[in-house]
Motif scaffolding. Structure first.
Motif, PDB file in Angstrom:
ATOM      1  N   PHE A 200      66.093  21.821  27.778  1.00  0.00           N
ATOM      2  CA  PHE A 200      64.787  21.874  28.419  1.00  0.00           C
ATOM      3  C   PHE A 200      63.834  20.856  27.795  1.00  0.00           C
ATOM      4  CE2 PHE A 200      60.517  23.355  29.306  1.00  0.00           C
ATOM      5  CZ  PHE A 200      60.599  23.626  30.668  1.00  0.00           C
ATOM      6  N   GLY A 201      63.845  20.739  26.476  1.00  0.00           N
ATOM      7  CA  GLY A 201      63.007  19.739  25.822  1.00  0.00           C
ATOM      8  C   GLY A 201      63.333  18.335  26.274  1.00  0.00           C
ATOM      9  N   ASP A 202      64.624  18.040  26.424  1.00  0.00           N
ATOM     10  CA  ASP A 202      65.025  16.701  26.834  1.00  0.00           C
ATOM     11  C   ASP A 202      64.668  16.437  28.295  1.00  0.00           C
ATOM     12  OD1 ASP A 202      66.273  14.611  25.165  1.00  0.00           O
ATOM     13  OD2 ASP A 202      67.639  14.433  26.877  1.00  0.00           O
ATOM     14  N   PHE A 203      64.670  17.475  29.095  1.00  0.00           N
ATOM     15  CA  PHE A 203      64.205  17.381  30.476  1.00  0.00           C
ATOM     16  C   PHE A 203      62.738  16.926  30.513  1.00  0.00           C
ATOM     17  CE2 PHE A 203      61.933  20.331  33.520  1.00  0.00           C
ATOM     18  CZ  PHE A 203      62.171  19.615  34.686  1.00  0.00           C
ATOM     19  N   LEU A 204      61.910  17.468  29.635  1.00  0.00           N
ATOM     20  CA  LEU A 204      60.518  17.029  29.562  1.00  0.00           C
ATOM     21  C   LEU A 204      60.409  15.614  28.989  1.00  0.00           C
ATOM     22  CD1 LEU A 204      58.728  20.291  28.354  1.00  0.00           C
ATOM     23  CD2 LEU A 204      58.972  19.428  30.695  1.00  0.00           C
TER      24      LEU A 204
ATOM     25  N   THR B   6      55.737  26.924  27.323  1.00  0.00           N
ATOM     26  CA  THR B   6      55.948  25.613  27.930  1.00  0.00           C
ATOM     27  C   THR B   6      56.823  25.729  29.174  1.00  0.00           C
ATOM     28  OG1 THR B   6      55.828  24.717  25.690  1.00  0.00           O
ATOM     29  CG2 THR B   6      56.579  23.234  27.414  1.00  0.00           C
ATOM     30  N   ILE B   7      57.790  26.635  29.155  1.00  0.00           N
ATOM     31  CA  ILE B   7      58.622  26.866  30.345  1.00  0.00           C
ATOM     32  C   ILE B   7      57.772  27.460  31.462  1.00  0.00           C
ATOM     33  CG2 ILE B   7      60.622  28.114  31.248  1.00  0.00           C
ATOM     34  CD1 ILE B   7      61.836  27.964  28.418  1.00  0.00           C
ATOM     35  N   THR B   8      56.873  28.381  31.109  1.00  0.00           N
ATOM     36  CA  THR B   8      55.966  28.956  32.101  1.00  0.00           C
ATOM     37  C   THR B   8      55.097  27.874  32.724  1.00  0.00           C
ATOM     38  OG1 THR B   8      55.935  31.087  30.954  1.00  0.00           O
ATOM     39  CG2 THR B   8      54.124  30.651  32.475  1.00  0.00           C
TER      40      THR B   8
ATOM     41  N   GLY C 129      54.714  34.370  27.896  1.00  0.00           N
ATOM     42  CA  GLY C 129      54.127  33.786  26.709  1.00  0.00           C
ATOM     43  C   GLY C 129      54.976  33.913  25.477  1.00  0.00           C
ATOM     44  N   SER C 130      56.038  34.733  25.550  1.00  0.00           N
ATOM     45  CA  SER C 130      56.724  34.984  24.279  1.00  0.00           C
ATOM     46  C   SER C 130      58.151  35.506  24.352  1.00  0.00           C
ATOM     47  CB  SER C 130      55.913  35.989  23.456  1.00  0.00           C
ATOM     48  OG  SER C 130      55.586  37.129  24.218  1.00  0.00           O
TER      49      SER C 130
END
Length: 380
Positions: free
Chosen positions: A269-273, A104-106, A256-257
């Motif tokens: 990062f999740g909250d940024f999305l 998801t970061i990629t 990927g990993s």
């Protein structure tokens, strides 16, 4: 035998019901008191849910049988960390491996390059070996790679495991130049025709990013170009100071990993999305790109752009999330053996769970995480 008077019959019936009535009057079994560590997990009275209940649901992630080993939990509500807990041996400074959460970061990184005008979603991707006349791989678009429907012959699992494309790329014959190995695989379907989850595909995306950022094939230059971009455009603006990405010998991000970060940085990062690519008033990633990341692909309702979605599908078993228990707008970064960043925009929540759980344990684990989300009303 003479019939019993009606009063006597009624008395006998009442006496027969006494044990059941007594049982109904008994108090429900009391659960064990929460430990100090469990209570301390909830950091504020303004957690958006009843404090004791939230502490207990988080405690279940650590203490309930059949879930595997939970090592870290971070819960953000409305952009603030409201709960946090670690297993013994882990803490706020521990770096946890991302596994496939890195995908998801990629995807966000690719989105920034698209926003910069350096890539186009529906163009053939800039991979030299695919541009030779007659090569069907030249028809693969960036969008198809992001949605895991390239048509390349990639297998995420194998029997035995060492025959899978993922294992061969990461640890065997492809490990020194992972993108070259992944890009050399033949087609098994028309581009765009079918969904096939693949870590190899994300490494191809990482190679594309490197090719856009530098013309050099020198591993140090490739690594430096990508690292500089990630730090300048993603990690530093989001204050994700802990992140350590890994690269292969050719200087390709193992996108990927293999990234490493603290639980709080994954939550950040999740909250940024959750905020549609905005952080503290700065739009770092276009809102439209986040909407694309979290929209179902044409071949898989539960997958967007390198991101898992809480959408009902034809899957009857092993759905990656819990569409029957949470809003359809929920999406997630999910990594091998039970790494989760679960984002619920309607509930203003970002939940991180990191640890080690096998497949049956993950099925039970998902229900426990759904219990935490269920404490919060949707559409707040």
């Amino acid at each position: 035998m003479p019939a019993r008077p009606r009063f006597a019959r009624s008395l006998i019936a009442c006496l027969a019901l006494l044990p059941a009535l007594a049982a109904c009057g008994e108090a429900a079994p009391q659960r064990a008191p929460l430990s100090d560590a469990a209570r301390a997990a909830v950091l504020t009275d303004a957690a958006g849910a009843q404090k004791e209940q939230l502490a207990r649901e988080i405690d279940d992630l650590f203490a309930a049988d059949g879930l595997g080993e939970t090592r870290a939990v971070v819960l953000m509500y409305g952009g603030e960390v409201v709960a946090e807990r670690y297993a013994p041996g882990y803490d706020r400074d521990t770096l946890f491996v991302s596994w496939s959460m890195a995908k998801t970061i990629t995807a966000a990184t690719i989105g920034m390059l698209v926003a910069d005008g350096r890539l186009r979603l529906d163009d053939s991707v800039p991979i030299p070996r695919w541009q030779r006349p007659g090569d069907p791989r030249g028809e693969i678009t960036l969008r198809q790679l992001l949605q895991m429907r390239s048509g390349l012959e990639h297998s995420e699992a194998g029997d035995p495991a060492y025959e899978s494309s993922e294992v061969r790329m990461l640890f065997l014959d492809g490990r020194d130049d992972m993108s070259a190995w992944a890009e050399a695989q033949p087609m098994e379907a028309e581009p765009g025709a079918q969904f096939e989850y693949s870590s190899n595909t994300t490494v191809i995306l990482a190679d594309i990013a490197a090719r856009v950022l530098t013309d050099s094939e020198d591993p140090d230059i490739r690594r430096g170009a990508v690292d500089t971009f990630l730090k300048a455009r993603v990690f530093a603006p989001l204050a994700m100071e802990s992140v350590v990405p890994e690269y292969d010998a050719h200087g390709t991000l193992i996108g990927g990993s293999l990234m490493h970060a603290t639980a709080r940085d994954y939550a950040r990062f999740g909250d940024f999305l959750r905020n549609k690519g905005s952080y503290r008033g700065s739009q770092l990633l276009p809102r439209k790109w986040v909407e694309l990341m979290t929209a179902p692909s044409p071949r898989s309702a539960h997958y967007g752009l390198q991101t898992w979605l809480n959408r009902p599908t034809e899957l009857t078993d092993d759905h990656p999330l819990f569409p029957d228990r949470a809003p359809a707008s929920v999406f997630a970064m999910i990594g091998h053996m039970g790494q989760y960043v679960i984002v619920s925009p309607e509930q203003k929540l970002t939940l991180v769970r990191l640890g080690h759980s096998n497949a049956p344990q993950r099925e039970a684990l998902k229900q426990e995480m759904a219990d935490i989300l269920a404490l919060y009303p949707a559409g707040q």
